[in-house]
Motif scaffolding. Structure first.
Motif, PDB file in Angstrom:
ATOM      1  N   GLN A  80       0.837  -1.199   0.000  1.00 47.25           N
ATOM      2  CA  GLN A  80       0.000   0.000   0.000  1.00 47.25           C
ATOM      3  C   GLN A  80       0.877   1.257   0.000  1.00 47.25           C
ATOM      4  O   GLN A  80       0.604   2.210  -0.728  1.00 47.25           O
ATOM      5  CB  GLN A  80      -0.920  -0.002   1.220  1.00 47.25           C
ATOM      6  N   HIS A  81       1.941   1.249   0.794  1.00 53.92           N
ATOM      7  CA  HIS A  81       2.832   2.410   0.836  1.00 53.92           C
ATOM      8  C   HIS A  81       3.489   2.639  -0.523  1.00 53.92           C
ATOM      9  O   HIS A  81       3.574   3.778  -0.996  1.00 53.92           O
ATOM     10  CB  HIS A  81       3.908   2.215   1.916  1.00 53.92           C
ATOM     11  N   MET A  82       3.948   1.584  -1.148  1.00 53.07           N
ATOM     12  CA  MET A  82       4.617   1.716  -2.435  1.00 53.07           C
ATOM     13  C   MET A  82       3.654   2.218  -3.518  1.00 53.07           C
ATOM     14  O   MET A  82       4.022   3.073  -4.326  1.00 53.07           O
ATOM     15  CB  MET A  82       5.243   0.380  -2.858  1.00 53.07           C
ATOM     16  N   ARG A  83       2.409   1.702  -3.510  1.00 47.28           N
ATOM     17  CA  ARG A  83       1.419   2.141  -4.510  1.00 47.28           C
ATOM     18  C   ARG A  83       0.993   3.578  -4.249  1.00 47.28           C
ATOM     19  O   ARG A  83       0.916   4.383  -5.177  1.00 47.28           O
ATOM     20  CB  ARG A  83       0.203   1.229  -4.493  1.00 47.28           C
ATOM     21  N   THR A  84       0.704   3.898  -3.007  1.00 43.51           N
ATOM     22  CA  THR A  84       0.224   5.233  -2.661  1.00 43.51           C
ATOM     23  C   THR A  84       1.245   6.302  -3.028  1.00 43.51           C
ATOM     24  O   THR A  84       0.896   7.355  -3.543  1.00 43.51           O
ATOM     25  CB  THR A  84      -0.096   5.314  -1.154  1.00 43.51           C
ATOM     26  N   ASN A  85       2.510   6.029  -2.744  1.00 43.65           N
ATOM     27  CA  ASN A  85       3.568   7.005  -3.004  1.00 43.65           C
ATOM     28  C   ASN A  85       4.240   6.824  -4.358  1.00 43.65           C
ATOM     29  O   ASN A  85       5.191   7.539  -4.672  1.00 43.65           O
ATOM     30  CB  ASN A  85       4.601   6.944  -1.882  1.00 43.65           C
ATOM     31  N   ARG A  86       3.753   5.845  -5.140  1.00 49.97           N
ATOM     32  CA  ARG A  86       4.267   5.570  -6.488  1.00 49.97           C
ATOM     33  C   ARG A  86       5.789   5.436  -6.499  1.00 49.97           C
ATOM     34  O   ARG A  86       6.491   6.085  -7.268  1.00 49.97           O
ATOM     35  CB  ARG A  86       3.815   6.649  -7.455  1.00 49.97           C
ATOM     36  N   LEU A  87       6.273   4.563  -5.622  1.00 48.41           N
ATOM     37  CA  LEU A  87       7.707   4.356  -5.492  1.00 48.41           C
ATOM     38  C   LEU A  87       8.144   3.112  -6.250  1.00 48.41           C
ATOM     39  O   LEU A  87       7.425   2.116  -6.300  1.00 48.41           O
ATOM     40  CB  LEU A  87       8.085   4.198  -4.015  1.00 48.41           C
ATOM     41  N   ASP A  88       9.337   3.173  -6.820  1.00 48.05           N
ATOM     42  CA  ASP A  88       9.930   2.016  -7.481  1.00 48.05           C
ATOM     43  C   ASP A  88      10.956   1.348  -6.586  1.00 48.05           C
ATOM     44  O   ASP A  88      11.260   0.176  -6.748  1.00 48.05           O
ATOM     45  CB  ASP A  88      10.605   2.426  -8.789  1.00 48.05           C
ATOM     46  N   ASP A  89      11.542   2.131  -5.663  1.00 44.54           N
ATOM     47  CA  ASP A  89      12.493   1.569  -4.717  1.00 44.54           C
ATOM     48  C   ASP A  89      12.395   2.304  -3.389  1.00 44.54           C
ATOM     49  O   ASP A  89      11.872   3.407  -3.320  1.00 44.54           O
ATOM     50  CB  ASP A  89      13.925   1.629  -5.264  1.00 44.54           C
ATOM     51  N   ILE A  90      12.915   1.649  -2.340  1.00 42.15           N
ATOM     52  CA  ILE A  90      12.843   2.187  -0.989  1.00 42.15           C
ATOM     53  C   ILE A  90      13.942   1.531  -0.169  1.00 42.15           C
ATOM     54  O   ILE A  90      14.300   0.379  -0.411  1.00 42.15           O
ATOM     55  CB  ILE A  90      11.445   1.948  -0.377  1.00 42.15           C
ATOM     56  N   SER A  91      14.472   2.265   0.809  1.00 42.14           N
ATOM     57  CA  SER A  91      15.521   1.686   1.651  1.00 42.14           C
ATOM     58  C   SER A  91      14.891   0.725   2.664  1.00 42.14           C
ATOM     59  O   SER A  91      13.729   0.870   3.061  1.00 42.14           O
ATOM     60  CB  SER A  91      16.302   2.779   2.376  1.00 42.14           C
ATOM     61  N   ILE A  92      15.685  -0.244   3.086  1.00 40.36           N
ATOM     62  CA  ILE A  92      15.196  -1.228   4.062  1.00 40.36           C
ATOM     63  C   ILE A  92      14.877  -0.537   5.389  1.00 40.36           C
ATOM     64  O   ILE A  92      13.895  -0.872   6.050  1.00 40.36           O
ATOM     65  CB  ILE A  92      16.225  -2.365   4.228  1.00 40.36           C
ATOM     66  N   ALA A  93      15.666   0.470   5.762  1.00 43.60           N
ATOM     67  CA  ALA A  93      15.402   1.215   6.997  1.00 43.60           C
ATOM     68  C   ALA A  93      14.040   1.906   6.934  1.00 43.60           C
ATOM     69  O   ALA A  93      13.296   1.927   7.918  1.00 43.60           O
ATOM     70  CB  ALA A  93      16.508   2.231   7.245  1.00 43.60           C
ATOM     71  N   ASP A  94      13.704   2.467   5.776  1.00 44.96           N
ATOM     72  CA  ASP A  94      12.396   3.112   5.607  1.00 44.96           C
ATOM     73  C   ASP A  94      11.263   2.092   5.695  1.00 44.96           C
ATOM     74  O   ASP A  94      10.205   2.382   6.254  1.00 44.96           O
ATOM     75  CB  ASP A  94      12.321   3.861   4.281  1.00 44.96           C
ATOM     76  N   ILE A  95      11.491   0.910   5.147  1.00 43.09           N
ATOM     77  CA  ILE A  95      10.474  -0.142   5.215  1.00 43.09           C
ATOM     78  C   ILE A  95      10.194  -0.508   6.663  1.00 43.09           C
ATOM     79  O   ILE A  95       9.045  -0.634   7.076  1.00 43.09           O
ATOM     80  CB  ILE A  95      10.906  -1.389   4.421  1.00 43.09           C
ATOM     81  N   GLU A  96      11.257  -0.632   7.449  1.00 43.03           N
ATOM     82  CA  GLU A  96      11.099  -0.973   8.868  1.00 43.03           C
ATOM     83  C   GLU A  96      10.268   0.087   9.581  1.00 43.03           C
ATOM     84  O   GLU A  96       9.354  -0.232  10.338  1.00 43.03           O
ATOM     85  CB  GLU A  96      12.470  -1.119   9.526  1.00 43.03           C
ATOM     86  N   THR A  97      10.550   1.340   9.317  1.00 37.44           N
ATOM     87  CA  THR A  97       9.796   2.436   9.927  1.00 37.44           C
ATOM     88  C   THR A  97       8.335   2.393   9.499  1.00 37.44           C
ATOM     89  O   THR A  97       7.429   2.524  10.324  1.00 37.44           O
ATOM     90  CB  THR A  97      10.411   3.792   9.521  1.00 37.44           C
ATOM     91  N   ILE A  98       8.101   2.196   8.219  1.00 42.53           N
ATOM     92  CA  ILE A  98       6.737   2.212   7.679  1.00 42.53           C
ATOM     93  C   ILE A  98       5.891   1.080   8.249  1.00 42.53           C
ATOM     94  O   ILE A  98       4.787   1.306   8.727  1.00 42.53           O
ATOM     95  CB  ILE A  98       6.775   2.151   6.138  1.00 42.53           C
ATOM     96  N   VAL A  99       6.396  -0.144   8.206  1.00 43.02           N
ATOM     97  CA  VAL A  99       5.566  -1.272   8.656  1.00 43.02           C
ATOM     98  C   VAL A  99       5.366  -1.258  10.168  1.00 43.02           C
ATOM     99  O   VAL A  99       4.346  -1.746  10.656  1.00 43.02           O
ATOM    100  CB  VAL A  99       6.112  -2.644   8.194  1.00 43.02           C
ATOM    101  N   ASN A 100       6.295  -0.682  10.914  1.00 49.11           N
ATOM    102  CA  ASN A 100       6.135  -0.642  12.367  1.00 49.11           C
ATOM    103  C   ASN A 100       5.324   0.550  12.853  1.00 49.11           C
ATOM    104  O   ASN A 100       4.886   0.571  13.991  1.00 49.11           O
ATOM    105  CB  ASN A 100       7.498  -0.677  13.064  1.00 49.11           C
ATOM    106  N   ASN A 101       5.095   1.530  12.000  1.00 47.64           N
ATOM    107  CA  ASN A 101       4.326   2.699  12.407  1.00 47.64           C
ATOM    108  C   ASN A 101       2.941   2.754  11.783  1.00 47.64           C
ATOM    109  O   ASN A 101       2.219   3.713  11.993  1.00 47.64           O
ATOM    110  CB  ASN A 101       5.089   3.977  12.062  1.00 47.64           C
ATOM    111  N   ASN A 102       2.553   1.755  11.022  1.00 45.75           N
ATOM    112  CA  ASN A 102       1.257   1.793  10.349  1.00 45.75           C
ATOM    113  C   ASN A 102       0.292   0.743  10.856  1.00 45.75           C
ATOM    114  O   ASN A 102      -0.500   0.207  10.101  1.00 45.75           O
ATOM    115  CB  ASN A 102       1.436   1.664   8.832  1.00 45.75           C
ATOM    116  N   GLY A 103       0.339   0.446  12.118  1.00 43.92           N
ATOM    117  CA  GLY A 103      -0.661  -0.406  12.743  1.00 43.92           C
ATOM    118  C   GLY A 103      -0.782  -1.796  12.186  1.00 43.92           C
ATOM    119  O   GLY A 103      -1.846  -2.207  11.767  1.00 43.92           O
ATOM    120  N   VAL A 104       0.300  -2.555  12.169  1.00 47.99           N
ATOM    121  CA  VAL A 104       0.250  -3.900  11.623  1.00 47.99           C
ATOM    122  C   VAL A 104       0.040  -4.944  12.711  1.00 47.99           C
ATOM    123  O   VAL A 104       0.261  -6.110  12.490  1.00 47.99           O
ATOM    124  CB  VAL A 104       1.522  -4.240  10.817  1.00 47.99           C
TER     125      VAL A 104
END
Length: 137
Positions: A80-104
């Motif tokens: 959802q984050h990748m589609r919403t922000n139309r990203l082709d790549d992302i750092s692993i550190a950013d992924i950790e922040t995103i999945v841990n801060n979005n109520g999973v």
């Protein structure tokens, strides 16, 4: 009509604020001047300390296997984050922040668990991991 409604609400808000200021002023007048400074500094200390006292949800110890529910939650938030922000790549550190801060869920994903999930996505030819970045295929 909106002006009449909002104007009335604004005047009521102004009255409440004025009453609050008057209460604060009378409280300050009641206390000796030395106590007022101590109370003010105590309030500043408590206000600055409170934002730092954030309870972190516990990180589960990674056992090498990930439940289907956690895989689904990770993929949902990540995708959802990748589609919403139309990203082709992302750092692993950013992924950790995103999945841990979005109520999973109640527990956070550990770095090892995130890497295992990303490697699973790479094995499924959905992403490519390179130089600390994840590229969408």
């Amino acid at each position: 009509m909106n002006f009449a409604i909002y104007h009335q609400e604004l005047t009521e808000m102004d009255e409440r604020e004025q009453e609050e200021r008057q209460r604060e002023q009378t409280e300050q007048e009641r206390t000796p001047s030395g106590h007022r400074q101590e109370n003010a500094s105590a309030n500043v200390e408590s206000e600055t300390a409170d934002p730092m006292d954030v309870d972190e949800t516990p990180v589960e110890q990674f056992s090498g296997t990930v439940s289907a529910a956690r895989i689904e939650a990770f993929e949902r938030v990540f995708g959802q984050h990748m589609r919403t922000n139309r990203l082709d790549d992302i750092s692993i550190a950013d992924i950790e922040t995103i999945v841990n801060n979005n109520g999973v869920g109640a527990s956070r994903f550990s770095a090892d668990e995130i890497m295992a999930l990303l490697e699973k996505l790479q094995d499924d030819n959905k992403v490519m991991i390179s130089d600390g970045k994840v590229h969408i295929i």
